[in-house]
Design a protein around this motif. Structure first.
Motif, PDB file in Angstrom:
ATOM      1  N   TYR A 209       0.844  -1.193   0.000  1.00 52.57           N
ATOM      2  CA  TYR A 209       0.000   0.000   0.000  1.00 52.57           C
ATOM      3  C   TYR A 209       0.883   1.248   0.000  1.00 52.57           C
ATOM      4  N   ASP A 210       0.240   2.377  -0.261  1.00 53.59           N
ATOM      5  CA  ASP A 210       0.928   3.651  -0.079  1.00 53.59           C
ATOM      6  C   ASP A 210       1.197   3.865   1.408  1.00 53.59           C
ATOM      7  N   PRO A 211       2.073   4.802   1.775  1.00 52.54           N
ATOM      8  CA  PRO A 211       2.439   4.962   3.190  1.00 52.54           C
ATOM      9  C   PRO A 211       1.269   5.276   4.116  1.00 52.54           C
ATOM     10  N   ARG A 274       1.314  -1.007  -4.927  1.00 54.16           N
ATOM     11  CA  ARG A 274       0.326  -1.695  -5.755  1.00 54.16           C
ATOM     12  C   ARG A 274      -1.083  -1.169  -5.503  1.00 54.16           C
ATOM     13  N   ILE A 275      -1.319  -0.715  -4.255  1.00 57.80           N
ATOM     14  CA  ILE A 275      -2.642  -0.212  -3.883  1.00 57.80           C
ATOM     15  C   ILE A 275      -2.456   1.141  -3.218  1.00 57.80           C
ATOM     16  N   PHE A 276      -3.207   2.125  -3.701  1.00 60.18           N
ATOM     17  CA  PHE A 276      -3.085   3.494  -3.200  1.00 60.18           C
ATOM     18  C   PHE A 276      -4.399   3.884  -2.526  1.00 60.18           C
ATOM     19  N   SER A 277      -4.318   4.234  -1.249  1.00 64.85           N
ATOM     20  CA  SER A 277      -5.517   4.591  -0.492  1.00 64.85           C
ATOM     21  C   SER A 277      -5.883   6.063  -0.686  1.00 64.85           C
ATOM     22  N   PHE A 326      -6.655   1.761  -6.796  1.00 67.00           N
ATOM     23  CA  PHE A 326      -6.962   2.867  -5.880  1.00 67.00           C
ATOM     24  C   PHE A 326      -8.074   2.436  -4.939  1.00 67.00           C
ATOM     25  N   ASP A 327      -7.757   2.509  -3.659  1.00 70.75           N
ATOM     26  CA  ASP A 327      -8.607   1.966  -2.606  1.00 70.75           C
ATOM     27  C   ASP A 327      -9.318   3.112  -1.887  1.00 70.75           C
ATOM     28  N   THR A 328     -10.629   2.939  -1.649  1.00 65.30           N
ATOM     29  CA  THR A 328     -11.359   3.903  -0.834  1.00 65.30           C
ATOM     30  C   THR A 328     -12.292   3.153   0.099  1.00 65.30           C
ATOM     31  N   ASN A 346     -10.164  -0.025 -11.802  1.00 65.66           N
ATOM     32  CA  ASN A 346      -8.946   0.085 -11.004  1.00 65.66           C
ATOM     33  C   ASN A 346      -9.210   0.724  -9.635  1.00 65.66           C
ATOM     34  N   VAL A 347     -10.462   0.662  -9.181  1.00 67.47           N
ATOM     35  CA  VAL A 347     -10.841   1.199  -7.869  1.00 67.47           C
ATOM     36  C   VAL A 347     -11.353   0.055  -6.992  1.00 67.47           C
TER      37      VAL A 347
END
Length: 729
Positions: A209-211, A274-277, A326-328, A346-347
């Motif tokens: 994930y992103d930081p 790989r996954i950005f929140s 992209f994760d929400t 991609n979400v």
């Protein structure tokens, strides 16, 4: 006994040549060589080392490891995409296994283990050792390895892929990189330095994930930095832009532009992501400006505004970073799916279950709102992740009977397009309530939720607690049965009252753990495990001692063991295990210090655990010292006036935080018979004075806060700032 049966089966197989296809070891020796391909990844080479090591420990044989191309005599255990594997398994078939899937196959006398990259071959090795040969990685430092000098496999043809692509058990047990890999989890791990990262390359990496990981609005567009120059970027509530920890104005194109820039900058610095929140802050306060409000009305939910915003960011970044998702969140106010907008391919929608009852399956009548929402999301996207809650966040050491719902819940997720599961537990400290059991069972079920979850629980208890297992099993059955028979709900901050935390049940629980400890008294390692499992029962005795000692006396039962003895045993295990936290926001050392101070204040008692402050703070004359119970109502506070006195008035300050309070006050002269002196009452002011036209003669005064609500939430954790009990001189 399970392992002896397995080995006997293998030996019986040897007697029939047609069945005995692969004899890995014979009387402590092996003819096999483990072979890895020339282009083997570091993960695949590590898989070979692990296989050689554990087979050696099982059989006493030395298994050599060679690289393909080196002359090898005799049969082979071929790993990865070697020529021998490709001869029997088409490359396309391996590619179809994804990142984690694998095959295990016999080919004559050879054994083939291969899978998708990066982790499939490693997982094939662990599946062989675990599911087929009987090794169990119960917990870090607790590995059970059966011993058999002769080891034979019948014909094997296994193909396996996980139900969930992303499998993350957020417990201290699962932070261990070796344990996580052995149990085929691919979520984050914690290094000895304290850094939380994906597994390293040796363990096959993970799903980086992103930081920020979650609740990222404030990470990428912090109000403290940008509000003064751009108030229009932030939530409008009641016509006013809000500075502080609220949300973003998601309909503002400038906010989209700035978030896109932040995403690009972060991905440039961290290309491994790989996954950005891109997810809402951990609070309410979503924007109510005309544009955001209009979208919310059109979509039937604030999730519409969020999905449109995340879609816009994901679309603009997609060409540069086609492999990033992209994760929400679908969380609290945004849990309900939108009517119109569908998430892009991609979400990821990470659906959260925080409001649910966790003593009952998520598909039970108690949780129908959640079922409605997950089915709604499943109709509009195939990319659903779950953020589930598996502990009591008010008190990590409170008995939390949710083990029987773990399997049904994961099966519900699998039936509704869920691709990943994150199970949040007592991640901040070791030794949370039944932590090792939860971690192991969840790891098994996250790979295949169709397994018999009750059988998995029994297997762990038997394997981990040894001779103490019958007593631990009886304790677990008792607290789960109590909740089921009462059809009682249990949220993830549950406090008193609760059917499984009573004097009778905890008295029996204490007896069971006394027997359990005696059963393994000569096995120090297992005894430590049993003492760790005992801690939640001790915690309940510590926090309920005053009430239960009174109840024992009233019923003519023996007095419980001294409070000092219970506290000493609990503290000893805290030190042994290195327990750091009582709950998510409070250290164990702070709680213990406060508790010791509490028991020195013999005139003040209360229910439950404490999220902040302590009971006597209510009577210290300082309204700034507030007791937060760390849970929802009802909760109570009791004052001993030390003699029967005539009460003329009671002034209660419930703190300006609450918009509404519902409470009741009772009085007693013996702590046995109680009289209601202020019936259930709802107020909308922080301070209230109750006066009595008729004198109230009593020694004990108990105030029960039934419910507390704020402007944003009608059900908040309950608390109290101050109370003054006026008596005649």
């Amino acid at each position: 006994m399970r392992y002896l049966w397995l080995c006997a089966l293998c030996l019986v197989g040897c007697a029939v040549p047609a069945c005995a296809k692969v004899q890995l070891a014979n009387q402590g020796k092996t003819a096999y060589t483990i072979v890895v391909p020339n282009d083997a990844t570091s993960t695949e080479r590590y898989a070979a080392e692990e296989l050689a090591d554990f087979l050696g420990r099982m059989t006493g044989a030395t298994f050599p490891v060679a690289t393909e191309g080196v002359s090898v005599r005799g049969p082979k255990v071929a790993l990865g995409r070697s020529a021998l594997v490709r001869k029997h398994v088409p490359t396309a078939s391996l590619d179809a296994l994804g990142e984690d899937g694998f095959i295990i196959k016999t080919a004559g006398k050879d054994l083939l283990l291969a899978g998708g990259r990066p982790r499939g071959t490693l997982y094939a090795v662990y599946h062989l050792l675990d599911n087929m040969l009987g090794i169990r990685w119960w917990a870090p430092g607790a590995t059970e390895i059966p011993s058999t000098r002769t080891l034979t496999l019948d014909k094997v043809n296994v193909r396996s892929q996980p139900t969930f692509d992303y499998r993350d058990v957020f417990l201290t047990t699962a932070w261990d990189p070796d344990w996580a890999a052995c149990n085929r989890l691919n979520g984050r791990v914690r290094l000895k330095s304290g850094e939380i990262i994906p597994p390293d390359e040796q363990h096959g990496g993970g799903m980086p994930y992103d930081p920020s990981f979650v609740h990222s609005f404030n990470s990428y567009i912090p109000s403290a930095v940008h509000f003064d120059a751009h108030p229009e970027w932030f939530s409008m509530i009641n016509g006013e832009r809000k500075k502080g920890y609220y949300q973003l104005c998601l309909s503002n194109p400038e906010v989209v532009d700035f978030m896109v820039a932040q995403v690009r900058a972060t991905l440039k610095t961290h290309p491994e992501i790989r996954i950005f929140s891109i997810s809402q802050n951990d609070t309410g306060g979503n924007c109510q400006c005309p544009n955001c409000a209009r979208i919310d009305r059109e979509e039937g939910s604030p999730s519409g505004t969020i999905v449109r915003f995340v879609n816009a960011v994901a679309e603009r970044v997609e060409k540069e970073y086609p492999n990033v998702l992209f994760d929400t969140l679908a969380y609290q106010y945004s849990r309900k799916p939108p009517k119109i907008t569908k998430p892009r391919k991609n979400v990821i929608i990470r659906l959260c279950s925080i409001e649910c009852s966790f003593s009952q399956p998520l598909d039970s009548p108690a949780n129908q709102a959640f079922v409605h929402d997950i089915k709604g999301w499943a109709q509009i996207t195939d990319n659903i992740y779950i953020w589930d809650y598996i502990t009591n966040f008010g008190n990590y050491f409170r008995p939390h009977p949710n083990l029987r719902v773990l399997g049904p819940n994961l099966r519900l997720f699998a039936a509704n397009n869920v691709k990943g599961v994150f199970a949040q537990g007592s991640y901040i400290t070791p030794s949370g309530e039944m932590e090792e059991l939860r971690a192991w069972v969840l790891a098994r079920l996250m790979w295949n939720p169709q397994q018999d979850d009750r059988a998995l629980i029994d297997e762990f208890v038997h394997g981990y607690y040894g001779a103490a297992a019958p007593y631990v099993r009886e304790y677990l059955a008792m607290i789960h049965d109590a909740m089921e028979q009462a059809n009682a709900g249990m949220n993830c901050y549950a406090g008193d009252p609760s059917p499984h935390v009573t004097f009778d049940i905890m008295t029996k629980a204490e007896t069971l753990f006394t027997k359990a400890e005696a059963a393994v008294a000569d096995q120090p390692e297992v005894l430590t495990r049993v003492k760790r499992a005992h801690m939640p029962v001790q915690m309940m005795w510590l926090t309920h001692y005053g009430d239960w000692a009174v109840e024992a006396k009233q019923r003519g039962l023996p007095a419980p063991q001294p409070l000092a003895d219970i506290l000493a045993a609990f503290e000893d295990q805290v030190k042994t295990d290195g327990v750091t936290h009582f709950n998510e926001g409070r250290s164990m050392s702070t709680w213990l210090a406060s508790f010791k101070k509490q028991i020195s204040h013999t005139t003040v008692r209360s229910s439950g655990s404490y999220g902040g402050g302590m009971p006597w703070d209510i009577f210290d004359g300082d309204p700034k010292t507030v007791l937060n119970f760390g849970g929802f109502g009802p909760q109570w506070i009791q004052r001993d006036l030390e003699a029967v006195k005539t009460i003329t008035a009671i002034t209660s300050d419930f703190s300006t935080y609450y918009a509404t309070i519902r409470y009741r006050i009772e009085a007693s002269d013996d702590e046995i018979t109680w009289t209601v002196i202020v019936p259930d009452k709802t107020i909308t002011t922080s301070t209230v004075t109750d006066t009595f036209s008729m004198p109230i003669a009593a020694r004990y005064v108990k105030t029960t806060i039934l419910q507390a609500g704020s402007a944003a939430n009608p059900n908040e954790w309950v608390g109290m700032a101050e109370q003054t009990i006026s008596t005649e001189k």
